[in-house]
Design a protein around this motif. Structure first.
Motif, PDB file in Angstrom:
ATOM      1  N   ALA A  78      33.217  38.942  33.498  1.00  0.00           N
ATOM      2  CA  ALA A  78      33.207  39.884  34.623  1.00  0.00           C
ATOM      3  C   ALA A  78      33.599  39.235  35.951  1.00  0.00           C
ATOM      4  CB  ALA A  78      31.844  40.566  34.723  1.00  0.00           C
ATOM      5  N   PRO A  79      33.034  38.078  36.340  1.00  0.00           N
ATOM      6  CA  PRO A  79      33.459  37.473  37.620  1.00  0.00           C
ATOM      7  C   PRO A  79      34.942  37.114  37.630  1.00  0.00           C
ATOM      8  CG  PRO A  79      31.414  36.490  36.849  1.00  0.00           C
ATOM      9  CD  PRO A  79      31.948  37.302  35.715  1.00  0.00           C
ATOM     10  N   PHE A  80      35.464  36.629  36.505  1.00  0.00           N
ATOM     11  CA  PHE A  80      36.878  36.263  36.453  1.00  0.00           C
ATOM     12  C   PHE A  80      37.769  37.498  36.515  1.00  0.00           C
ATOM     13  CE2 PHE A  80      40.855  34.808  34.655  1.00  0.00           C
ATOM     14  CZ  PHE A  80      40.979  33.527  35.180  1.00  0.00           C
ATOM     15  N   ASP A  81      37.362  38.580  35.901  1.00  0.00           N
ATOM     16  CA  ASP A  81      38.156  39.816  35.948  1.00  0.00           C
ATOM     17  C   ASP A  81      38.280  40.331  37.377  1.00  0.00           C
ATOM     18  OD1 ASP A  81      38.517  39.696  33.234  1.00  0.00           O
ATOM     19  OD2 ASP A  81      36.838  41.043  32.771  1.00  0.00           O
ATOM     20  N   LEU A  82      37.228  40.178  38.161  1.00  0.00           N
ATOM     21  CA  LEU A  82      37.301  40.588  39.565  1.00  0.00           C
ATOM     22  C   LEU A  82      38.305  39.731  40.331  1.00  0.00           C
ATOM     23  CD1 LEU A  82      33.509  41.193  40.337  1.00  0.00           C
ATOM     24  CD2 LEU A  82      35.278  42.916  39.895  1.00  0.00           C
ATOM     25  N   VAL A  83      38.350  38.448  40.007  1.00  0.00           N
ATOM     26  CA  VAL A  83      39.316  37.562  40.657  1.00  0.00           C
ATOM     27  C   VAL A  83      40.734  37.945  40.252  1.00  0.00           C
ATOM     28  CG1 VAL A  83      40.087  35.167  40.856  1.00  0.00           C
ATOM     29  CG2 VAL A  83      37.655  35.679  40.833  1.00  0.00           C
ATOM     30  N   VAL A  84      40.924  38.314  38.992  1.00  0.00           N
ATOM     31  CA  VAL A  84      42.250  38.724  38.521  1.00  0.00           C
ATOM     32  C   VAL A  84      42.718  39.972  39.256  1.00  0.00           C
ATOM     33  CG1 VAL A  84      43.516  39.602  36.522  1.00  0.00           C
ATOM     34  CG2 VAL A  84      41.989  37.633  36.270  1.00  0.00           C
ATOM     35  N   GLN A  85      41.816  40.932  39.434  1.00  0.00           N
ATOM     36  CA  GLN A  85      42.179  42.147  40.150  1.00  0.00           C
ATOM     37  C   GLN A  85      42.535  41.850  41.602  1.00  0.00           C
ATOM     38  OE1 GLN A  85      38.907  44.866  39.689  1.00  0.00           O
ATOM     39  NE2 GLN A  85      39.062  44.934  37.449  1.00  0.00           N
ATOM     40  N   SER A  86      41.787  40.967  42.246  1.00  0.00           N
ATOM     41  CA  SER A  86      42.091  40.596  43.627  1.00  0.00           C
ATOM     42  C   SER A  86      43.429  39.862  43.715  1.00  0.00           C
ATOM     43  CB  SER A  86      40.970  39.731  44.193  1.00  0.00           C
ATOM     44  OG  SER A  86      41.267  39.287  45.500  1.00  0.00           O
ATOM     45  N   ALA A  87      43.726  39.001  42.724  1.00  0.00           N
ATOM     46  CA  ALA A  87      44.994  38.263  42.732  1.00  0.00           C
ATOM     47  C   ALA A  87      46.171  39.197  42.496  1.00  0.00           C
ATOM     48  CB  ALA A  87      44.957  37.170  41.669  1.00  0.00           C
ATOM     49  N   GLU A  88      46.016  40.168  41.602  1.00  0.00           N
ATOM     50  CA  GLU A  88      47.093  41.124  41.359  1.00  0.00           C
ATOM     51  C   GLU A  88      47.390  41.958  42.592  1.00  0.00           C
ATOM     52  OE1 GLU A  88      45.820  43.357  38.016  1.00  0.00           O
ATOM     53  OE2 GLU A  88      46.385  41.818  36.531  1.00  0.00           O
ATOM     54  N   ALA A  89      46.371  42.279  43.379  1.00  0.00           N
ATOM     55  CA  ALA A  89      46.600  43.031  44.607  1.00  0.00           C
ATOM     56  C   ALA A  89      47.393  42.215  45.626  1.00  0.00           C
ATOM     57  CB  ALA A  89      45.263  43.462  45.206  1.00  0.00           C
ATOM     58  N   GLN A  90      47.309  40.882  45.541  1.00  0.00           N
ATOM     59  CA  GLN A  90      48.045  40.009  46.447  1.00  0.00           C
ATOM     60  C   GLN A  90      49.363  39.524  45.846  1.00  0.00           C
ATOM     61  OE1 GLN A  90      45.413  36.819  47.505  1.00  0.00           O
ATOM     62  NE2 GLN A  90      43.768  38.182  48.175  1.00  0.00           N
ATOM     63  N   GLY A  91      49.726  40.030  44.691  1.00  0.00           N
ATOM     64  CA  GLY A  91      50.973  39.631  44.049  1.00  0.00           C
ATOM     65  C   GLY A  91      50.918  38.292  43.360  1.00  0.00           C
ATOM     66  N   LYS A  92      49.757  37.798  43.019  1.00  0.00           N
ATOM     67  CA  LYS A  92      49.597  36.520  42.336  1.00  0.00           C
ATOM     68  C   LYS A  92      49.259  36.764  40.866  1.00  0.00           C
ATOM     69  CE  LYS A  92      47.956  34.122  46.488  1.00  0.00           C
ATOM     70  NZ  LYS A  92      46.859  33.294  47.078  1.00  0.00           N
ATOM     71  N   GLN A 112      29.385  41.945  23.934  1.00  0.00           N
ATOM     72  CA  GLN A 112      28.739  42.314  25.198  1.00  0.00           C
ATOM     73  C   GLN A 112      28.512  41.087  26.083  1.00  0.00           C
ATOM     74  OE1 GLN A 112      27.937  43.254  22.196  1.00  0.00           O
ATOM     75  NE2 GLN A 112      27.683  45.482  22.105  1.00  0.00           N
ATOM     76  N   ILE A 113      28.116  39.961  25.478  1.00  0.00           N
ATOM     77  CA  ILE A 113      27.896  38.740  26.259  1.00  0.00           C
ATOM     78  C   ILE A 113      29.208  38.229  26.835  1.00  0.00           C
ATOM     79  CG2 ILE A 113      27.110  36.346  26.137  1.00  0.00           C
ATOM     80  CD1 ILE A 113      25.162  37.189  23.975  1.00  0.00           C
ATOM     81  N   LEU A 114      30.299  38.312  26.048  1.00  0.00           N
ATOM     82  CA  LEU A 114      31.602  37.867  26.541  1.00  0.00           C
ATOM     83  C   LEU A 114      32.064  38.717  27.725  1.00  0.00           C
ATOM     84  CD1 LEU A 114      34.039  36.007  26.227  1.00  0.00           C
ATOM     85  CD2 LEU A 114      34.994  37.657  24.593  1.00  0.00           C
ATOM     86  N   ASP A 115      31.794  40.004  27.678  1.00  0.00           N
ATOM     87  CA  ASP A 115      32.153  40.862  28.813  1.00  0.00           C
ATOM     88  C   ASP A 115      31.397  40.457  30.075  1.00  0.00           C
ATOM     89  OD1 ASP A 115      33.872  42.288  27.208  1.00  0.00           O
ATOM     90  OD2 ASP A 115      32.391  43.849  26.707  1.00  0.00           O
ATOM     91  N   ILE A 116      30.122  40.084  29.919  1.00  0.00           N
ATOM     92  CA  ILE A 116      29.327  39.642  31.069  1.00  0.00           C
ATOM     93  C   ILE A 116      29.875  38.327  31.618  1.00  0.00           C
ATOM     94  CG2 ILE A 116      27.038  38.870  31.801  1.00  0.00           C
ATOM     95  CD1 ILE A 116      25.853  40.782  29.744  1.00  0.00           C
ATOM     96  N   VAL A 117      30.259  37.411  30.720  1.00  0.00           N
ATOM     97  CA  VAL A 117      30.788  36.109  31.151  1.00  0.00           C
ATOM     98  C   VAL A 117      32.130  36.279  31.856  1.00  0.00           C
ATOM     99  CG1 VAL A 117      31.620  33.875  30.337  1.00  0.00           C
ATOM    100  CG2 VAL A 117      29.533  34.847  29.374  1.00  0.00           C
TER     101      VAL A 117
END
Length: 280
Positions: free
Chosen positions: A41-55, A34-39
């Motif tokens: 979380a911010p990076f996962d949002l960046v990954v989703q934003s990068a995938e939307a831009q083709g990065k 659970q703690i790892l998921d919290i840590v």
């Protein structure tokens, strides 16, 4: 207390603090996923934003033992945070053994105020973590995959969280110095420009983004805590003045008291006496 007694007191306080950290680390080990998921979380949002831009942005583990090292680091840091009231209280009680009976309550007040302030600063940093990552990873050239080592990511996020948490404790230090009689609220009010510059500088360093709006948003909670701290010091100074007036203290300025205490010498007393002539 003798030197040996101080060392024995330090040993007892350190032992209790370590026990608290170990207990917090055990709890963190149990809830590691659970703690790892919290840590993450911010990076996962960046990954989703990068995938939307083709990065391509990937969080990777390099090495056979690095997964264990990452888990150990997360558990230790989480144990420190969970046991914050315990070891902070032990530290304060060791550093302030000479307080009076009523002043010993400061230890409880210090812990009660420092813990939520530190956690609030860490929470502010966590909320802005996604924006920070997007800014830094935005410098990645086109057609280049950004593979981030998870150990480096943990080091980055821990430094930011601790930086913000300690920043929130600075106004508490002002309050403690005021309660100890070493700092007046008037001094803080007269230097309000430096306090404002300090809050803005701290926000600029903590959020290295070119966006001034983000810097102001980060500086606002710090400035709010500083204002509350100045208000508490002003109320404490008012209480102290009323107490001194009731007890008849503080009615004279220092120069007036010095003038009253100086004996008045009559010039005639400076003339030599007949006894001096006899001695000569």
């Amino acid at each position: 207390m003798t030197l040996f007694e101080h060392l024995r007191e330090f040993q007892a306080r350190l032992f209790r603090a370590v026990l608290g950290i170990i207990a917090g680390s055990i709890v963190a080990w149990i809830f590691y996923d659970q703690i790892l998921d919290i840590v993450r979380a911010p990076f996962d949002l960046v990954v989703q934003s990068a995938e939307a831009q083709g990065k391509t942005v990937v969080l990777a583990i390099n090495g056979v033992t690095e997964a264990f090292t990452v888990q150990l680091k997360i558990v230790m840091v989480s144990g420190l945070v969970l046991s914050l009231p315990i070891w902070l209280y032990q530290l304060w009680r060791f550093l302030a053994p000479g307080l009076k009976g009523n002043e010993k309550k400061w230890a409880y007040g210090f812990v009660a105020a420092a813990t939520p302030l530190f956690l609030f600063g860490a929470w502010v940093a966590y909320q802005s973590m996604t924006q920070l990552l997007e800014v830094f990873l935005g410098f990645t050239p086109e057609n280049v995959a950004n593979i981030i080592n998870i150990n480096e990511y943990l080091t980055f996020i821990i430094q930011i969280l601790v930086f913000f948490g300690i920043g929130m404790l600075i106004p508490l230090i002002f309050v403690m110095l005021n309660f100890a009689g070493l700092l007046r609220s008037g001094t803080l009010v007269r230097n309000w420009r430096w306090l404002l510059i300090g809050c803005l500088t701290f926000a600029a360093v903590a959020t290295p983004t070119p966006d001034p709006i983000t810097m102001l948003l980060v500086a606002t909670p710090f400035l709010g805590v500083v204002i509350v701290a100045v208000g508490i010091t002003a109320l404490n100074d008012l209480r102290r003045r009323r107490r001194d007036k009731r007890l008849g203290l503080g009615e004279w300025a220092d120069d007036e008291v010095s003038a009253l205490e100086e004996p008045v010498v009559d010039p005639s007393d400076l003339r030599p006496s007949p006894l001096d002539d006899d001695l000569l």
